[in-house]
Write a protein that holds these residues in place. Structure first.
Motif, PDB file in Angstrom:
ATOM      1  N   ASP A  49      -9.267  13.319   0.609  1.00  0.00           N
ATOM      2  CA  ASP A  49      -8.779  12.252   0.242  1.00  0.00           C
ATOM      3  C   ASP A  49      -8.386  12.572  -1.414  1.00  0.00           C
ATOM      4  O   ASP A  49      -8.838  12.003  -2.390  1.00  0.00           O
ATOM      5  CB  ASP A  49     -10.026  11.054  -0.314  1.00  0.00           C
ATOM      6  N   PRO A  50      -7.401  13.385  -1.330  1.00  0.00           N
ATOM      7  CA  PRO A  50      -6.489  13.772  -2.724  1.00  0.00           C
ATOM      8  C   PRO A  50      -5.768  12.744  -3.440  1.00  0.00           C
ATOM      9  O   PRO A  50      -5.498  13.187  -4.809  1.00  0.00           O
ATOM     10  CB  PRO A  50      -5.898  14.908  -2.434  1.00  0.00           C
ATOM     11  N   TYR A  51      -5.231  11.688  -2.965  1.00  0.00           N
ATOM     12  CA  TYR A  51      -4.397  10.791  -3.523  1.00  0.00           C
ATOM     13  C   TYR A  51      -4.873   9.917  -4.208  1.00  0.00           C
ATOM     14  O   TYR A  51      -5.568   8.987  -3.488  1.00  0.00           O
ATOM     15  CB  TYR A  51      -3.262  10.398  -2.731  1.00  0.00           C
ATOM     16  N   PRO A  52      -5.101   9.649  -5.464  1.00  0.00           N
ATOM     17  CA  PRO A  52      -5.743   8.555  -6.271  1.00  0.00           C
ATOM     18  C   PRO A  52      -4.753   7.225  -6.345  1.00  0.00           C
ATOM     19  O   PRO A  52      -4.653   6.425  -7.322  1.00  0.00           O
ATOM     20  CB  PRO A  52      -5.766   8.795  -7.745  1.00  0.00           C
ATOM     21  N   TYR A  53      -4.011   6.978  -5.257  1.00  0.00           N
ATOM     22  CA  TYR A  53      -2.847   5.833  -5.322  1.00  0.00           C
ATOM     23  C   TYR A  53      -3.420   4.765  -4.384  1.00  0.00           C
ATOM     24  O   TYR A  53      -4.397   4.809  -3.502  1.00  0.00           O
ATOM     25  CB  TYR A  53      -1.832   6.272  -4.440  1.00  0.00           C
ATOM     26  N   LYS A  54      -3.189   3.581  -4.850  1.00  0.00           N
ATOM     27  CA  LYS A  54      -3.445   2.247  -4.054  1.00  0.00           C
ATOM     28  C   LYS A  54      -3.029   2.360  -2.635  1.00  0.00           C
ATOM     29  O   LYS A  54      -1.915   3.063  -2.266  1.00  0.00           O
ATOM     30  CB  LYS A  54      -2.497   1.213  -4.689  1.00  0.00           C
ATOM     31  N   ASP A  55      -3.839   2.097  -1.432  1.00  0.00           N
ATOM     32  CA  ASP A  55      -3.492   2.223  -0.207  1.00  0.00           C
ATOM     33  C   ASP A  55      -3.166   3.398   0.509  1.00  0.00           C
ATOM     34  O   ASP A  55      -2.393   3.539   1.178  1.00  0.00           O
ATOM     35  CB  ASP A  55      -2.551   1.117   0.205  1.00  0.00           C
ATOM     36  N   ASN A  56      -3.643   4.498  -0.330  1.00  0.00           N
ATOM     37  CA  ASN A  56      -3.048   5.863   0.227  1.00  0.00           C
ATOM     38  C   ASN A  56      -3.220   6.152   1.818  1.00  0.00           C
ATOM     39  O   ASN A  56      -2.466   7.200   2.155  1.00  0.00           O
ATOM     40  CB  ASN A  56      -3.759   6.979  -0.814  1.00  0.00           C
ATOM     41  N   ASP A  57      -3.990   5.677   2.380  1.00  0.00           N
ATOM     42  CA  ASP A  57      -4.285   5.911   3.658  1.00  0.00           C
ATOM     43  C   ASP A  57      -3.040   5.166   4.543  1.00  0.00           C
ATOM     44  O   ASP A  57      -2.949   5.454   5.849  1.00  0.00           O
ATOM     45  CB  ASP A  57      -5.557   5.308   4.287  1.00  0.00           C
ATOM     46  N   ARG A  58      -2.413   4.424   3.845  1.00  0.00           N
ATOM     47  CA  ARG A  58      -1.433   3.717   4.627  1.00  0.00           C
ATOM     48  C   ARG A  58       0.068   4.177   4.112  1.00  0.00           C
ATOM     49  O   ARG A  58       1.169   3.769   4.737  1.00  0.00           O
ATOM     50  CB  ARG A  58      -1.166   2.154   4.309  1.00  0.00           C
ATOM     51  N   MET A  59       0.034   5.505   3.318  1.00  0.00           N
ATOM     52  CA  MET A  59       1.326   5.847   2.835  1.00  0.00           C
ATOM     53  C   MET A  59       2.009   6.749   3.925  1.00  0.00           C
ATOM     54  O   MET A  59       1.405   7.798   4.473  1.00  0.00           O
ATOM     55  CB  MET A  59       1.346   6.521   1.491  1.00  0.00           C
ATOM     56  N   GLU A 124       4.661   0.481  -9.243  1.00  0.00           N
ATOM     57  CA  GLU A 124       3.811  -0.601  -8.589  1.00  0.00           C
ATOM     58  C   GLU A 124       3.506  -0.174  -7.229  1.00  0.00           C
ATOM     59  O   GLU A 124       2.417  -0.516  -6.617  1.00  0.00           O
ATOM     60  CB  GLU A 124       4.907  -1.778  -8.320  1.00  0.00           C
ATOM     61  N   TYR A 125       4.309   0.385  -6.336  1.00  0.00           N
ATOM     62  CA  TYR A 125       4.103   1.045  -5.042  1.00  0.00           C
ATOM     63  C   TYR A 125       2.858   2.000  -5.179  1.00  0.00           C
ATOM     64  O   TYR A 125       2.041   1.849  -4.234  1.00  0.00           O
ATOM     65  CB  TYR A 125       5.226   1.818  -4.612  1.00  0.00           C
ATOM     66  N   MET A 126       2.812   3.007  -6.045  1.00  0.00           N
ATOM     67  CA  MET A 126       1.733   3.902  -6.113  1.00  0.00           C
ATOM     68  C   MET A 126       0.386   3.209  -6.725  1.00  0.00           C
ATOM     69  O   MET A 126      -0.967   3.628  -6.570  1.00  0.00           O
ATOM     70  CB  MET A 126       2.113   4.969  -6.970  1.00  0.00           C
ATOM     71  N   GLY A 127       0.401   2.055  -7.361  1.00  0.00           N
ATOM     72  CA  GLY A 127      -0.615   1.350  -7.930  1.00  0.00           C
ATOM     73  C   GLY A 127      -1.173   2.174  -9.299  1.00  0.00           C
ATOM     74  O   GLY A 127      -2.421   1.906  -9.308  1.00  0.00           O
ATOM     75  N   VAL A 128      -0.207   2.866  -9.731  1.00  0.00           N
ATOM     76  CA  VAL A 128      -0.912   3.912 -10.766  1.00  0.00           C
ATOM     77  C   VAL A 128       0.045   3.381 -12.108  1.00  0.00           C
ATOM     78  O   VAL A 128       1.218   3.577 -12.242  1.00  0.00           O
ATOM     79  CB  VAL A 128      -0.781   5.424 -10.617  1.00  0.00           C
ATOM     80  N   PRO A 129      -0.664   2.923 -13.308  1.00  0.00           N
ATOM     81  CA  PRO A 129       0.090   2.579 -14.212  1.00  0.00           C
ATOM     82  C   PRO A 129       0.484   3.553 -15.348  1.00  0.00           C
ATOM     83  O   PRO A 129      -0.306   4.582 -15.332  1.00  0.00           O
ATOM     84  CB  PRO A 129      -0.613   1.534 -15.325  1.00  0.00           C
ATOM     85  N   PRO A 130       1.526   3.687 -16.181  1.00  0.00           N
ATOM     86  CA  PRO A 130       1.852   4.571 -16.931  1.00  0.00           C
ATOM     87  C   PRO A 130       0.747   4.805 -17.994  1.00  0.00           C
ATOM     88  O   PRO A 130       0.068   3.963 -18.320  1.00  0.00           O
ATOM     89  CB  PRO A 130       3.092   4.471 -17.636  1.00  0.00           C
ATOM     90  N   LEU A 131       0.415   6.100 -18.417  1.00  0.00           N
ATOM     91  CA  LEU A 131      -0.725   6.209 -19.500  1.00  0.00           C
ATOM     92  C   LEU A 131      -0.322   5.746 -21.064  1.00  0.00           C
ATOM     93  O   LEU A 131      -0.856   5.223 -21.541  1.00  0.00           O
ATOM     94  CB  LEU A 131      -1.160   7.729 -19.581  1.00  0.00           C
ATOM     95  N   LEU A 132       0.896   5.733 -21.278  1.00  0.00           N
ATOM     96  CA  LEU A 132       1.724   5.562 -22.413  1.00  0.00           C
ATOM     97  C   LEU A 132       3.142   5.000 -22.057  1.00  0.00           C
ATOM     98  O   LEU A 132       3.911   5.464 -21.360  1.00  0.00           O
ATOM     99  CB  LEU A 132       1.679   6.809 -23.301  1.00  0.00           C
ATOM    100  N   GLY A 133       3.580   3.981 -22.907  1.00  0.00           N
ATOM    101  CA  GLY A 133       4.568   3.354 -22.834  1.00  0.00           C
ATOM    102  C   GLY A 133       4.704   2.541 -21.559  1.00  0.00           C
ATOM    103  O   GLY A 133       3.862   1.641 -21.210  1.00  0.00           O
ATOM    104  N   ARG A 134       5.862   2.199 -20.884  1.00  0.00           N
ATOM    105  CA  ARG A 134       6.000   1.099 -19.792  1.00  0.00           C
ATOM    106  C   ARG A 134       6.704   1.834 -18.657  1.00  0.00           C
ATOM    107  O   ARG A 134       7.277   2.895 -18.772  1.00  0.00           O
ATOM    108  CB  ARG A 134       6.862   0.272 -20.626  1.00  0.00           C
ATOM    109  N   GLU A 135       6.597   0.992 -17.581  1.00  0.00           N
ATOM    110  CA  GLU A 135       7.275   1.497 -16.311  1.00  0.00           C
ATOM    111  C   GLU A 135       8.683   1.092 -16.000  1.00  0.00           C
ATOM    112  O   GLU A 135       9.093   0.363 -16.957  1.00  0.00           O
ATOM    113  CB  GLU A 135       6.333   1.026 -15.117  1.00  0.00           C
TER     114      GLU A 135
END
Length: 172
Positions: A49-59, A124-135
């Motif tokens: 389970d290496p991917y820390p993304y939203k719904d990674n089992d459906r990608m 938005e697709y990955m469900g991972v926000p940027p650490l600094l700044g904006r997307e």
């Protein structure tokens, strides 16, 4: 059931005769189960389970390659194709990417970096926000055309690239 009760009585008699042996056996089992659990947790976290993304089992990653010379992906799409794919009932969401390698320059020695051009919905697709700044926003690339801000193209730096660049040493 009677056999089970006899087995328990025998086990307790043996425990009274040799409590050291029983404690050693219980301790060995406890350590073995704990070690197995720890190793499985690491294997699961790293390999399974290496991917820390939203719904990674459906990608799903779709790419067509030429078997003869493996020059890269043969599946190309434009803005119209992208919109059609997003509207397909079998697809929840999709993002586009194009990978390349370019030189990053500035007041330092040029460095070769891997770059990617992505559709604005990547974060938005990955469900991972940027650490600094904006997307990225859709308005950053209207109709798929790159736009510049203050004379420079908009970009997102990966954390290691940002740390090595002068950007991380400037005050924010």
């Amino acid at each position: 059931m009677w056999n089970f009760v006899q087995d328990l009585q025998y086990a307790f008699r043996q425990f009274r005769k040799a409590p050291g042996f029983v404690l050693t056996a219980v301790l060995s089992l406890t350590l073995g189960i704990g070690a197995t659990t720890a190793i499985f947790s690491v294997v699961y976290g790293v390999l399974l389970d290496p991917y820390p993304y939203k719904d990674n089992d459906r990608m799903v990653h779709v790419e067509l390659r030429d078997k003869k010379n493996s020059r890269g992906p043969l599946l190309f799409t434009n803005g119209t194709g992208y919109a059609q794919i997003r509207q397909a009932s079998a697809v929840d969401d999709v993002f586009l990417q194009q990978r390349a390698q370019q030189n990053m320059t500035g007041d330092q020695v040029p460095v070769s970096v891997n770059v990617g051009l992505y559709s604005p919905n990547l974060f938005e697709y990955m469900g991972v926000p940027p650490l600094l700044g904006r997307e990225f926003f859709t308005s950053d690339a209207p109709n798929g055309k790159r736009r510049t801000c203050c004379g420079a193209q908009l970009l997102v730096l990966a954390a290691p690239v940002w740390r090595e660049s002068r950007c991380s040493r400037k005050k924010h």
